[in-house]
Design a protein around this motif. Structure first.
Motif, PDB file in Angstrom:
ATOM      1  N   LEU A  34       0.629  -1.197   0.085  1.00 30.75           N
ATOM      2  CA  LEU A  34      -0.059  -0.120  -0.118  1.00 30.75           C
ATOM      3  C   LEU A  34       0.751   1.506  -0.133  1.00 30.75           C
ATOM      4  O   LEU A  34       0.421   2.293  -0.585  1.00 30.75           O
ATOM      5  CB  LEU A  34      -0.869   0.017   1.216  1.00 30.75           C
ATOM      6  N   GLU A  37       1.597   1.884  -3.332  1.00 32.60           N
ATOM      7  CA  GLU A  37       0.299   2.211  -4.051  1.00 32.60           C
ATOM      8  C   GLU A  37       0.068   3.643  -3.867  1.00 32.60           C
ATOM      9  O   GLU A  37      -0.485   4.579  -4.716  1.00 32.60           O
ATOM     10  CB  GLU A  37      -0.767   1.540  -3.674  1.00 32.60           C
ATOM     11  N   THR A  38       0.491   4.153  -2.829  1.00 28.03           N
ATOM     12  CA  THR A  38       0.436   5.457  -2.264  1.00 28.03           C
ATOM     13  C   THR A  38       1.133   6.478  -3.537  1.00 28.03           C
ATOM     14  O   THR A  38       0.922   7.254  -3.817  1.00 28.03           O
ATOM     15  CB  THR A  38       0.802   5.645  -0.766  1.00 28.03           C
ATOM     16  N   LEU A  40       2.225   5.525  -6.438  1.00 28.92           N
ATOM     17  CA  LEU A  40       1.721   5.410  -7.644  1.00 28.92           C
ATOM     18  C   LEU A  40       0.406   6.371  -7.734  1.00 28.92           C
ATOM     19  O   LEU A  40       0.415   7.109  -8.740  1.00 28.92           O
ATOM     20  CB  LEU A  40       0.833   3.950  -7.640  1.00 28.92           C
ATOM     21  N   HIS A 150      -9.187  -0.308  -9.098  1.00 26.15           N
ATOM     22  CA  HIS A 150      -9.158  -0.818  -7.885  1.00 26.15           C
ATOM     23  C   HIS A 150     -10.226  -1.288  -7.214  1.00 26.15           C
ATOM     24  O   HIS A 150     -10.389  -2.371  -6.519  1.00 26.15           O
ATOM     25  CB  HIS A 150      -8.317   0.298  -7.023  1.00 26.15           C
ATOM     26  N   TYR A 184      -7.231  -3.212   2.179  1.00 27.77           N
ATOM     27  CA  TYR A 184      -7.279  -2.894   0.713  1.00 27.77           C
ATOM     28  C   TYR A 184      -8.432  -1.723   0.663  1.00 27.77           C
ATOM     29  O   TYR A 184      -8.301  -0.633   0.048  1.00 27.77           O
ATOM     30  CB  TYR A 184      -7.262  -3.834  -0.198  1.00 27.77           C
TER      31      TYR A 184
ATOM     32  N   PRO B 207       6.672   2.586  -8.539  1.00 27.69           N
ATOM     33  CA  PRO B 207       5.408   3.068  -9.119  1.00 27.69           C
ATOM     34  C   PRO B 207       5.263   4.186  -9.936  1.00 27.69           C
ATOM     35  O   PRO B 207       4.473   4.256 -10.944  1.00 27.69           O
ATOM     36  CB  PRO B 207       4.661   3.250  -7.647  1.00 27.69           C
TER      37      PRO B 207
END
Lengths: 206, 614, 326
Positions: A34, A37-38, A40, A150, A184, B207
């Motif tokens: 995660l 993902e942040t 991203l 997502h 998630y 990312p």
């Protein structure tokens, strides 16, 4: 004891999601994921902020966004985050049927959010705001679409998880899986809060 | 119920395709990385042959641009990265006293994603031409590049990048959660520390690349407008995103190399690492600062004096922790009893070479001077000093050092020394003159240069050097081939090692440690040897050992993405759907089939322990 | 030591191309920082190399010596020293660095007394516009001595980078109105023809995107400006024949005098140029070679093969070479 066995109230650990090394690893690995993902989404936000006024001949953010629809979608997703918290509470109390009930409500809310988003996108395309119409269009659909993707993935995930474990109790194998899904789902929710603020509210005021 | 799954032994090819054992995955990474290293090296040789004289016509202009793009991309993503992962896999679990990585299945997935990404990219040579927009793929050159070359670049990197990302997460979790009792963070060997920081950098640097590649793909395949100024786009977005990834990437490559050098220098000086805590701190600081300096690749882009000044000073700051490392290595050797084995030769060659790359890095941090250096051969010289002189020399040191651990054989020392001297001299001959070529006005990425500009002699010398490097590399491969016919190494601890990976018998058992060791300090194995013990003190009694099952799914998932990529490149949606379906169905099976692994029974472990040769 | 370094670096390369033989204020300043940083770095290198050589000679293991050396953990004083001294050295370097970064950054409008110039990069040639003089030319920049030139940079297609090593470091030319760049050149006191380069990969013929900077006396510059503005495309003899063919086939892209399109290089005064297409010797054979097959000279450029027979090519070449300003 085998990790795949149904847990009883007697041997139920305080943190079933972290009771095995596998569970611990998954828990930590997912938090790290995660984190990635942040970054991203941060990249997507940065790009969007750079291009949001580049609407060329198409409608601008002020003209385009309809806050009521978006607000409704936001409410659905925020509520779904809450229901997933109830599911995790049920997980910690070894009440598998309650857990299933709350996750199904979470799923329905998530699907409702997706429906509204598809409807919203169709409206925008109708008004001449498409993926290829301008740099703003590309940045908008990429950012919001990535988030929508997502949510869609999350829906598939929880469906698989629920069906697979429908007739099993909570075990040391599936407890981390339920827990990670909830994590998630919260993450996706937080990203949406930022999208709501940065894309929609800031788009309306300036 | 703990004996449920049977002990599945697979043999031959199937064993390698399904393995989830970190030691075997390390070997796979090493072989694949070595293979791409040769391809990237051949591309470099073709470029140097083209440039050995002015107005040469060995390759055409278009081909040269493909060569330079593929050389850079291949060497960074498909040679240096996998070679680093090879050593991380082979060494880190052993150094921390673990039986495997945290996610063995994901580890295999990471390898196969990388591998198919590399194969995809290189297939572009056979399918209408390789990418030609540079490894940096600046828009709009990359978005408007004709043919499918850049599509191969985008998708090849996307697939392998996903593999690298999961690999990074895997090592972070492994190092945080799976250390043996007593192995505190400040007792971890420096290679493990650098692997840890590198994995953290991967987690936060990849990312942005993923997003950048998606944008580039959307631009080329679906007509998006991120980088198209005619429709409101901005070309600088790509440059920012690329370098926000690209600069940490440099540290992702160099840090494990620093780690390998630290192990080798300490071992062959017979001394503990000088200033261990400072080394750890410097590593973390370099990793942290690595995210704050990306604009120094963009001084000439026109971001203004404020941005340029801030990033200039931040860049200079990195020289401080790097300098700390250099002096710590020098003072590790100070007062030691240095044995010049081949591994140590590489480490000793590394130090001055890397310092030279470092000082030109500080020079490049000065914006107004960089206006002269930027995109000239000076920069080419600088980053080859850092990446070949730093990363590759460090990896060679690691290769000679850990080869016995990975393959149960030692490499021939004489051939190793020939390899070192030809490669080392060739390297300096190739790249030292390039500093001057740049200052004398030669831009980088040129397929030719006109005569009468005083650039001829130095280019000629540079090409000669390149041939020497090629000879050195051939010697290495001869050495490797010869080693396969040799018997097992006579000792499990050929270098008088200091860390846990040398406390394991030959050949390394599948489960690494029959009993998890108890760690009593930095250089855990050295401490035990100094105390007169034969091996590590166990932290647990002999018992059943839980092992993960092998699986073919990582390979199939990667093939699915590989297939889908072809669909995107050739605009055939059915193929995309088929490819994605293969991947998703594999993921589905992975998710619904409970895979609890198997156990190696106590009796088998005890049997193994009896036959141990130390 | 500075002087020695400077001497060492001087005499490296082609005096019209090398950044080590700077002309004019901008390149001089950049060069001085290069020398300062190099001096500091050579000092660092010397310190490291001396310790290094001493260590690998003194502390090699002797035959038969199997003693274990003392396991030293570290040394606080030393560690503080090799953290503090580099910080000091970097501060010495950082101060002039930041000062010069601001000093050399150009604003978006020229100041009084500066010559305004607009540079546009094309695949694979350069367009130079003098907005005040209302002149557009290509490939060869003519500038007066001892003049500060304010340059506005942009691109018609992909990113290029405008670099005249002898006069100034490079700045990128970005496509898109929002990404214009600005820089200065100071032409120095010498009358000289300098070589210019494209420094950013821009396609197949990136290596061939050379241009020239002709620094001339102020009088000559004025003469050039006035004759350029008077120039027309009139010609006589075989050249007149060529003019007709040129007007029919080439004028839509290439301007001569006030007539013609602007997608290709402006060819006013072509007869005076130093090079054909920036790279070939300036003679009739090469002009013909270029017209017959531009892709052969500069692969990937945007000029089509114009369907002309041999006589027509010959006439056009005569015409182009007859286009002289004086």
């Amino acid at each position: 004891m085998d990790a795949g066995q149904r847990l009883t109230d007697a041997n139920f650990p305080e943190h079933p999601e972290k009771a095995t090394l596998e569970g611990k690893n998954k828990f930590l690995g997912f938090w790290l994921f995660l984190g990635g993902e942040t970054v991203l989404f941060a990249t997507l936000f940065g790009t969007y902020l750079g291009l949001r006024h580049m609407n060329m001949d198409g409608p601008s953010t002020e003209e385009l966004f309809k806050l009521p629809t978006v607000f409704l979608a936001t409410m659905l997703l925020l509520t779904s985050s809450l229901t997933s918290v109830y599911a995790v509470l049920a997980l910690k109390q070894n009440r598998v049927r309650t857990l299933q009930k709350w996750f199904i409500i979470t799923l329905i809310l998530g699907l409702g959010f997706l429906g509204l988003e598809v409807y919203e996108f169709m409206e925008y395309v109708h008004e001449g705001h498409t993926f290829t119409s301008s740099a703003f269009g590309s940045a908008f659909y990429t950012l919001v679409g990535f988030h929508g993707g997502h949510v869609a993935f999350g829906c598939l995930w929880i469906i698989t998880l629920l069906i697979r474990n429908w007739n099993r109790g909570i075990t040391l194998v599936n407890a981390p899986k339920y827990y990670l899904f909830a994590l998630y789902w919260h993450f996706v929710d937080v990203v949406w809060v930022f999208i709501f603020t940065v894309v929609y509210l800031m788009g309306k005021v300036g | 119920m703990s004996t449920h799954a049977s002990h599945k032994k697979r043999s031959g090819l199937m064993d390698w395709l399904t393995t989830v054992d970190h030691k075997k995955i390390g070997i796979l990474y090493l072989i694949a990385g070595g293979f791409f290293f040769i391809i990237g090296g051949l591309e470099a040789m073709f470029m140097r042959i083209q440039l050995f004289k002015p107005e040469n016509d060995f390759v055409a202009a278009e081909t040269f641009n493909q060569l330079l793009t593929m050389h850079g991309t291949t060497m960074i993503f498909f040679a240096a990265m996998p070679l680093i992962f090879a050593f991380m896999n082979a060494v880190v679990p052993l150094q921390i006293g673990a039986r495997d990585v945290a996610f063995p299945f994901v580890n295999a997935l990471g390898f196969w994603l990388f591998f198919f990404g590399g194969v995809l990219l290189n297939l572009s040579w056979l399918l209408g031409g390789a990418p030609d927009a540079g490894w940096t793929a600046y828009a709009p050159l990359s978005t408007t590049s004709e043919g499918s070359g850049v599509d191969f670049y985008v998708l090849g990197l996307q697939i392998s990048g996903a593999g690298t990302l999961v690999g990074g997460i895997n090592f972070l979790v492994t190092i945080i959660n799976m250390r043996a009792p007593g192995m505190t963070f400040m007792r971890m060997p420096l290679f493990t520390w650098t692997a840890f920081v590198t994995s953290g950098l991967i987690l936060f640097a990849f990312p942005p690349l993923t997003i950048g590649l998606f944008m580039l793909m959307f631009e080329r395949v679906f007509d998006a407008n991120f980088f198209n100024p005619d429709n409101g786009g901005n070309i600088l977005i790509w440059e920012h995103i690329f370098w926000i990834f690209g600069h940490p990437e440099v540290y992702i490559l160099i840090l494990p190399s620093f780690g390998a050098i630290s192990e080798v220098v300490a071992t062959f000086s017979r001394k503990r690492l000088f200033g261990y805590s400072a080394m750890v701190f410097a590593t973390v600081l370099i990793g942290f600062l690595g995210f704050m300096v990306w604009v120094h690749h963009m001084f000439t882009v026109g971001l203004g004096p404020v941005a340029n000044s801030i990033f200039a000073v931040a860049t200079m700051a990195i020289a401080v922790p790097t300098g700390v490392k250099i002096f710590n290595w020098l003072f590790t050797m100070w007062g030691g009893k240095i044995v010049f084995s081949t591994a140590m030769l590489w480490a000793v060659g590394f130090i001055p070479t890397f310092v030279m790359g470092g000082v030109t890095g500080v020079m490049l941090a000065i914006p107004s001077a960089d206006y002269q250096f930027h995109d000239s051969y000076f920069v080419v010289a600088h980053f080859h000093y850092v990446i070949v002189g730093g990363v590759i020399l460090g990896l060679f040191a690691g290769l000679y050092y850990w080869y016995p651990r990975m393959f149960n054989r030692v490499l021939n020392e004489t051939l190793g020394k020939i390899h070192f001297w030809t490669f080392f001299i060739g390297f300096h001959l190739t790249f030292f003159p390039q500093h001057f070529l740049g200052l004398m006005g030669m831009p980088r990425r040129v397929f030719t240069y006109l005569s009468g500009q005083d650039l001829d002699q130095l280019n000629f010398i540079s090409t000669i050097g390149a041939f020497l490097m090629a000879i050195g590399t051939i010697v290495l491969f001869v050495n490797v081939i010869i080693s396969t016919s040799k018997k097992y190494a006579p000792s499990s601890d050929p270098w008088h090692g200091r860390t846990l990976e040398w406390a394991i018998p030959y050949p390394t058992p599948e489960y690494n440690f029959a009993q998890t060791p108890l760690v009593r300090g930095l250089d855990a194995f050295w401490i035990e040897k100094a105390a007169g013990n034969k091996g590590m003190t166990p932290a647990e009694p002999v018992g059943d050992i839980h092992m993960p099952n092998p699986s073919i799914l990582p390979l199939i998932m990667s093939i699915g993405l590989f297939v889908a990529a072809f669909g995107l490149i050739y605009d055939t949606m059915t193929v995309v759907v088929i490819g994605m379906a293969i991947t998703f169905i594999s993921m589905f099976f992975r998710s619904v089939i409970d895979d609890h692994g198997f156990h190696i029974h106590k009796e088998e472990v005890e049997e193994d322990l009896k036959g141990v040769k130390l | 030591m500075f002087a020695m370094l400077a001497l060492l670096l001087m005499g490296c390369g082609d005096p019209t191309l090398s950044a080590l033989m700077p002309q004019g204020e901008v390149a001089d300043k950049q060069y001085s920082l290069m020398v300062l940083s190099l001096a500091i770095m050579i000092f660092v290198l010397l310190v490291v190399f001396v310790i290094y050589v001493f260590v690998i000679i003194k502390f090699r293991k002797r035959k038969g010596d199997d003693t274990i050396p003392e396991q030293v953990e570290g040394n606080h004083l030393l560690e503080i020293l090799w953290t503090a001294i580099p910080i000091l050295l970097l501060i010495i370097l950082a101060v002039p660095t930041v000062m010069q970064t601001f000093d050399l950054s150009a604003k978006d409008k020229p100041k009084k007394g500066e010559l305004a110039l607009k540079v546009t990069g094309h695949q694979y040639w350069w367009e130079f516009e003098y907005p005040k003089e209302e002149i557009i030319t290509s490939q060869e920049l003519v500038l007066p001595v001892n003049t500060k030139v304010h340059v506005e940079l942009s691109s018609a297609d992909v990113i290029h980078s405008f670099w005249i090593p002898s006069l100034a470091g490079k700045t990128d030319t970005n496509p898109g109105d929002g990404s214009k760049n600005y820089m200065w050149i100071e032409t120095g006191s010498k009358e000289q023809v300098y070589k210019g380069k494209c420094a950013e990969l821009c396609g197949a013929s990136h290596a061939l995107m050379d241009f020239k900077v002709k620094v001339v006396s102020k009088d000559k510059y004025q003469a050039w400006v006035s004759s350029f503005k008077k120039a027309s495309g009139k010609a006589t003899g075989n050249a007149a024949e060529g003019q007709k063919i040129f007007e029919k086939n080439c004028l839509s892209c290439h301007a001569v005098g006030k007539e013609g399109g602007n997608t290709g290089p402006n060819l006013t005064g072509f007869g005076d140029k130093q090079r054909v297409a920036g790279v070939l010797e300036h003679d009739k054979d090469n002009v013909k070679k270029w017209i017959e097959d531009p892709q052969k000279v500069k692969p990937g450029n945007n000029m089509p093969n114009v369907p002309l027979n041999d006589e027509e090519v010959d006439a056009v070449a005569d015409y182009l070479l007859s286009l002289k300003l004086q």
